[in-house]
Design a protein around this motif. Structure first.
Motif, PDB file in Angstrom:
ATOM      1  N   GLY A 402      -4.775   2.988  -1.163  1.00 48.44           N
ATOM      2  CA  GLY A 402      -6.051   3.584  -0.775  1.00 48.44           C
ATOM      3  C   GLY A 402      -6.377   3.445   0.695  1.00 48.44           C
ATOM      4  N   THR A 403      -5.463   2.881   1.493  1.00 53.41           N
ATOM      5  CA  THR A 403      -5.685   2.781   2.932  1.00 53.41           C
ATOM      6  C   THR A 403      -5.570   4.172   3.564  1.00 53.41           C
ATOM      7  N   VAL A 404      -6.564   4.548   4.348  1.00 51.39           N
ATOM      8  CA  VAL A 404      -6.576   5.838   5.038  1.00 51.39           C
ATOM      9  C   VAL A 404      -6.625   5.579   6.538  1.00 51.39           C
ATOM     10  N   CYS A 405      -5.676   6.129   7.261  1.00 47.81           N
ATOM     11  CA  CYS A 405      -5.614   5.970   8.712  1.00 47.81           C
ATOM     12  C   CYS A 405      -5.755   7.341   9.366  1.00 47.81           C
ATOM     13  N   THR A 406      -6.721   7.474  10.241  1.00 51.41           N
ATOM     14  CA  THR A 406      -6.918   8.723  10.985  1.00 51.41           C
ATOM     15  C   THR A 406      -6.554   8.488  12.445  1.00 51.41           C
ATOM     16  N   VAL A 407      -5.683   9.339  12.969  1.00 49.96           N
ATOM     17  CA  VAL A 407      -5.190   9.199  14.338  1.00 49.96           C
ATOM     18  C   VAL A 407      -5.748  10.333  15.194  1.00 49.96           C
ATOM     19  N   ASN A 408      -6.398   9.946  16.292  1.00 46.82           N
ATOM     20  CA  ASN A 408      -6.985  10.908  17.237  1.00 46.82           C
ATOM     21  C   ASN A 408      -7.909  11.917  16.567  1.00 46.82           C
ATOM     22  N   GLY A 409      -8.498  11.511  15.445  1.00 44.60           N
ATOM     23  CA  GLY A 409      -9.523  12.319  14.799  1.00 44.60           C
ATOM     24  C   GLY A 409      -9.047  13.517  14.032  1.00 44.60           C
ATOM     25  N   HIS A 410      -7.738  13.802  14.007  1.00 44.81           N
ATOM     26  CA  HIS A 410      -7.300  15.021  13.318  1.00 44.81           C
ATOM     27  C   HIS A 410      -6.037  14.858  12.469  1.00 44.81           C
ATOM     28  N   ARG A 411      -5.375  13.710  12.520  1.00 39.44           N
ATOM     29  CA  ARG A 411      -4.218  13.487  11.637  1.00 39.44           C
ATOM     30  C   ARG A 411      -4.564  12.349  10.687  1.00 39.44           C
ATOM     31  N   THR A 412      -4.428  12.621   9.385  1.00 38.15           N
ATOM     32  CA  THR A 412      -4.884  11.687   8.365  1.00 38.15           C
ATOM     33  C   THR A 412      -3.722  11.255   7.494  1.00 38.15           C
ATOM     34  N   PHE A 413      -3.574   9.952   7.289  1.00 29.18           N
ATOM     35  CA  PHE A 413      -2.483   9.382   6.491  1.00 29.18           C
ATOM     36  C   PHE A 413      -3.089   8.548   5.362  1.00 29.18           C
ATOM     37  N   LEU A 414      -2.530   8.705   4.157  1.00 29.72           N
ATOM     38  CA  LEU A 414      -3.054   8.023   2.966  1.00 29.72           C
ATOM     39  C   LEU A 414      -1.939   7.262   2.267  1.00 29.72           C
ATOM     40  N   TYR A 415      -2.204   5.988   1.940  1.00 29.91           N
ATOM     41  CA  TYR A 415      -1.295   5.191   1.123  1.00 29.91           C
ATOM     42  C   TYR A 415      -1.727   5.296  -0.350  1.00 29.91           C
ATOM     43  N   THR A 416      -0.896   5.964  -1.163  1.00 27.14           N
ATOM     44  CA  THR A 416      -1.153   5.993  -2.601  1.00 27.14           C
ATOM     45  C   THR A 416      -0.371   4.905  -3.335  1.00 27.14           C
ATOM     46  N   SER A 417       0.462   4.180  -2.603  1.00 25.21           N
ATOM     47  CA  SER A 417       1.120   2.982  -3.119  1.00 25.21           C
ATOM     48  C   SER A 417       0.991   1.909  -2.055  1.00 25.21           C
ATOM     49  N   GLY A 418       1.041   0.662  -2.471  1.00 27.77           N
ATOM     50  CA  GLY A 418       0.885  -0.441  -1.531  1.00 27.77           C
ATOM     51  C   GLY A 418       0.422  -1.689  -2.255  1.00 27.77           C
ATOM     52  N   TYR A 419      -0.098  -2.633  -1.498  1.00 28.76           N
ATOM     53  CA  TYR A 419      -0.612  -3.881  -2.086  1.00 28.76           C
ATOM     54  C   TYR A 419      -1.800  -3.563  -2.986  1.00 28.76           C
ATOM     55  N   MET A 420      -1.801  -4.149  -4.189  1.00 31.05           N
ATOM     56  CA  MET A 420      -2.877  -3.917  -5.158  1.00 31.05           C
ATOM     57  C   MET A 420      -3.632  -5.226  -5.359  1.00 31.05           C
ATOM     58  N   PRO A 421      -4.852  -5.340  -4.826  1.00 28.83           N
ATOM     59  CA  PRO A 421      -5.609  -6.587  -4.934  1.00 28.83           C
ATOM     60  C   PRO A 421      -5.789  -7.069  -6.368  1.00 28.83           C
ATOM     61  N   ALA A 422      -5.958  -6.139  -7.322  1.00 31.54           N
ATOM     62  CA  ALA A 422      -6.156  -6.547  -8.712  1.00 31.54           C
ATOM     63  C   ALA A 422      -4.928  -7.259  -9.268  1.00 31.54           C
ATOM     64  N   LEU A 423      -3.734  -6.900  -8.747  1.00 35.39           N
ATOM     65  CA  LEU A 423      -2.493  -7.520  -9.207  1.00 35.39           C
ATOM     66  C   LEU A 423      -2.064  -8.668  -8.309  1.00 35.39           C
ATOM     67  N   GLU A 424      -2.697  -8.756  -7.141  1.00 37.93           N
ATOM     68  CA  GLU A 424      -2.358  -9.758  -6.131  1.00 37.93           C
ATOM     69  C   GLU A 424      -0.900  -9.667  -5.695  1.00 37.93           C
ATOM     70  N   THR A 425      -0.391  -8.438  -5.664  1.00 43.63           N
ATOM     71  CA  THR A 425       0.987  -8.223  -5.221  1.00 43.63           C
ATOM     72  C   THR A 425       1.191  -6.747  -4.915  1.00 43.63           C
ATOM     73  N   TYR A 426       2.315  -6.433  -4.282  1.00 43.50           N
ATOM     74  CA  TYR A 426       2.784  -5.055  -4.173  1.00 43.50           C
ATOM     75  C   TYR A 426       3.888  -4.879  -5.204  1.00 43.50           C
ATOM     76  N   PRO A 427       3.684  -4.050  -6.245  1.00 45.07           N
ATOM     77  CA  PRO A 427       4.648  -3.966  -7.345  1.00 45.07           C
ATOM     78  C   PRO A 427       5.763  -2.953  -7.149  1.00 45.07           C
ATOM     79  N   GLY A 428       5.937  -2.408  -5.956  1.00 49.49           N
ATOM     80  CA  GLY A 428       6.952  -1.382  -5.744  1.00 49.49           C
ATOM     81  C   GLY A 428       8.274  -1.939  -5.269  1.00 49.49           C
ATOM     82  N   PRO A 429       9.370  -1.163  -5.418  1.00 52.09           N
ATOM     83  CA  PRO A 429      10.709  -1.628  -5.026  1.00 52.09           C
ATOM     84  C   PRO A 429      11.040  -1.368  -3.560  1.00 52.09           C
ATOM     85  N   HIS A 430      10.326  -0.432  -2.914  1.00 50.62           N
ATOM     86  CA  HIS A 430      10.665  -0.041  -1.554  1.00 50.62           C
ATOM     87  C   HIS A 430       9.443  -0.157  -0.646  1.00 50.62           C
ATOM     88  N   ILE A 431       9.681   0.018   0.647  1.00 47.45           N
ATOM     89  CA  ILE A 431       8.575   0.074   1.606  1.00 47.45           C
ATOM     90  C   ILE A 431       7.694   1.268   1.257  1.00 47.45           C
TER      91      ILE A 431
END
Length: 500
Positions: A402-431
């Motif tokens: 759910g991390t959203v990064c906006t660069v220079n106000g017009h490029r938007t990047f969204l993480y739909t996978s990553g560290y999950m606070p409810a699980l207290e871990t990142y459950p994925g196999p890759h970066i």
């Protein structure tokens, strides 16, 4: 050069279940509040009639598995939000599974074993089709019944079939070989992106080179309008190589419940009724021209009702660029088809329609879709591109989901996978790899990224919360493969429950 960057953390998607509570984890919501359609009250059938097709041995194993799912299955290990005990099918879904000899068809096991051994010979294509026909005969006998017609059918494959007959090589024409080579070359160009995600939804060379048993069986089930679920020994048998039993039970049961007509959960319905659409492309064979390109639309209402529509076929040009485009006319026709199907299923047109695609929308596509959807107050077109962009943070874990990064106000990047606070871990196999979200139309980028993240939780084929792709795109390869097997005709049934 000025470089500005802002980072926002979206909350995890909130889901609605049978009770008043909202949860982010389907397993928690189902266990404590039941499925969403509990709200339907007396209109809800208290039973699910399960048919079975298989050999004597696989039917015995599947029956034992269904009996096992009718009781609690404890998690074998340290429980967590990701790893929960299964409370029994009735405990999670408030329905009982009904299965009996009257809804069971036995197919010849010895003949299937013989056919699986013969797949390496020159007539392997004919042997593969005979395997398909044996199971289809069982599905057909159940589908044609006036009484004891099941809601969903388990196709119970022997180990020999699941190991040796999962796919079979196709005999390709020269034209098809050129197309396959083109797909392979384009995939090679993308290897510069680490852990590229596109192959999860885009057609690969192997999709053209092989016939898939699951796709072939589901295409026939679609024709007969009887949903099926494939069962293999990796589901019914415990071993050191398959998933833990409680996890298997959760995923199996959610898919079975949805395919039988149930609504496991849904996103909270906002003030504006919305239709979400995913557009993708695939190749298929036709008697009019051996190889064509076709667009595919997967659409979902605010209430979670999903359906799939195949657009017009166009000649497949092996010299075409990777980003296949619709003409203005094709975009208009596909948009009209989606809108008509949505109206037929819900009774109304949506007030908001969002289109997802993995390639940029060009001017003819934009004009065609806008013309078809001119009566819809809010129309937005969103491109999702797996990106080489990365965020690093202190510690051992990647950015939060759910991390959203906006660069220079017009490029938007969204993480739909990553560290999950409810699980207290990142459950994925890759970066984890973020999407770049590019929005054109009436919606703001903040709305677009929230929609994408929410739709990653609308996969009713599993109870797992780790999906990366929104449901508008996640089944594109599978749906395309089934429609390829279905052939030239347009299926009478378009509900997604027949495709997953």
């Amino acid at each position: 050069m000025t470089f500005e960057m802002s980072i926002v953390q979206l909350p995890e998607p909130s889901l609605q279940f049978g009770g008043a509570t909202q949860q982010t984890d389907p397993k928690v919501g189902l266990e404590y509040a039941g499925p969403f359609d509990l709200r339907f009250g007396s209109a809800r059938n208290p039973f699910i009639n399960v048919g079975l097709v298989g050999t004597k041995e696989t039917l015995d194993s599947a029956t034992k598995w269904l009996e096992r799912c009718s009781d609690t299955i404890p998690f074998l290990g340290d429980p967590s939000s990701l790893n929960r005990s299964f409370p029994s099918f009735a405990g999670a879904f408030h329905k009982n599974l009904q299965f009996s000899d009257e809804m069971t068809v036995t197919v010849p096991g010895e003949r299937l074993d013989q056919l699986s051994e013969q797949l390496t010979k020159r007539d392997r294509f004919e042997r593969f089709q005979e395997i398909v026909d044996i199971f289809v005969s069982g599905i057909t006998s159940l589908a044609k019944r006036d009484t004891n017609r099941p809601d969903v059918v388990l196709i119970c494959l022997p180990k020999s079939i699941s190991l040796k007959a999962r796919t079979v090589d196709r005999e390709l024409s020269q034209e098809e070989k050129k197309v396959a080579k083109h797909i392979e070359d384009q995939q090679g160009l993308r290897q510069l992106e680490l852990f590229d995600l596109s192959e999860e939804i885009e057609q690969t060379k192997e999709d053209l080179l092989k016939r898939d048993l699951r796709h072939a069986l589901k295409a026939k089930a679609l024709e007969l309008r009887l949903p099926i679920q494939i069962v293999t020994p990796s589901l019914t048998e415990d071993s050191g190589t398959n998933q833990e039993p409680a996890t298997r039970a959760w995923n199996f049961s959610v898919a079975l419940y949805y395919k039988s007509g149930g609504v496991p959960w849904r996103l909270p319905v906002g003030e504006v009724e919305t239709c979400f659409v995913g557009i993708s492309f695939h190749h298929f064979r036709t008697t009019m021209r051996h190889m064509v390109h076709s667009s595919l639309a997967q659409a979902f209402s605010s209430e979670g009702e999903g359906f799939a529509i195949r657009g017009e076929a166009v000649p497949a040009d092996p010299d075409q660029r990777r980003n296949t485009k619709l003409t203005e006319r094709q975009a208009f026709i596909l948009g009209t088809q989606v809108l008509n199907e949505y109206r037929a299923r819900t009774g109304n047109a949506p007030l908001r329609l969002i289109i997802h695609k993995t390639s940029e929308f060009d001017k003819p596509e934009i004009v065609g879709f806008r013309d078809a959807l001119r009566e819809i107050p809010i129309v937005s077109m969103v491109t999702l591109v797996p990106s080489a962009f990365r965020l690093l943070r202190f510690g051992a874990y990647p950015p939060n989901i759910g991390t959203v990064c906006t660069v220079n106000g017009h490029r938007t990047f969204l993480y739909t996978s990553g560290y999950m606070p409810a699980l207290e871990t990142y459950p994925g196999p890759h970066i984890p790899q973020p999407f770049e979200v590019r929005c054109f139309g009436d919606s703001k980028p903040t709305d677009a990224v929230r929609d994408v993240l929410n739709l990653t939780r609308m996969n009713w084929n599993t109870a797992d919360i780790r999906g990366k792709w929104p449901v508008t795109l996640s089944f594109a390869r599978r749906v395309g493969g089934i429609l390829d097997e279905f052939g030239d005709e347009v299926p009478e049934e378009s509900s997604l429950r027949y495709f997953i």
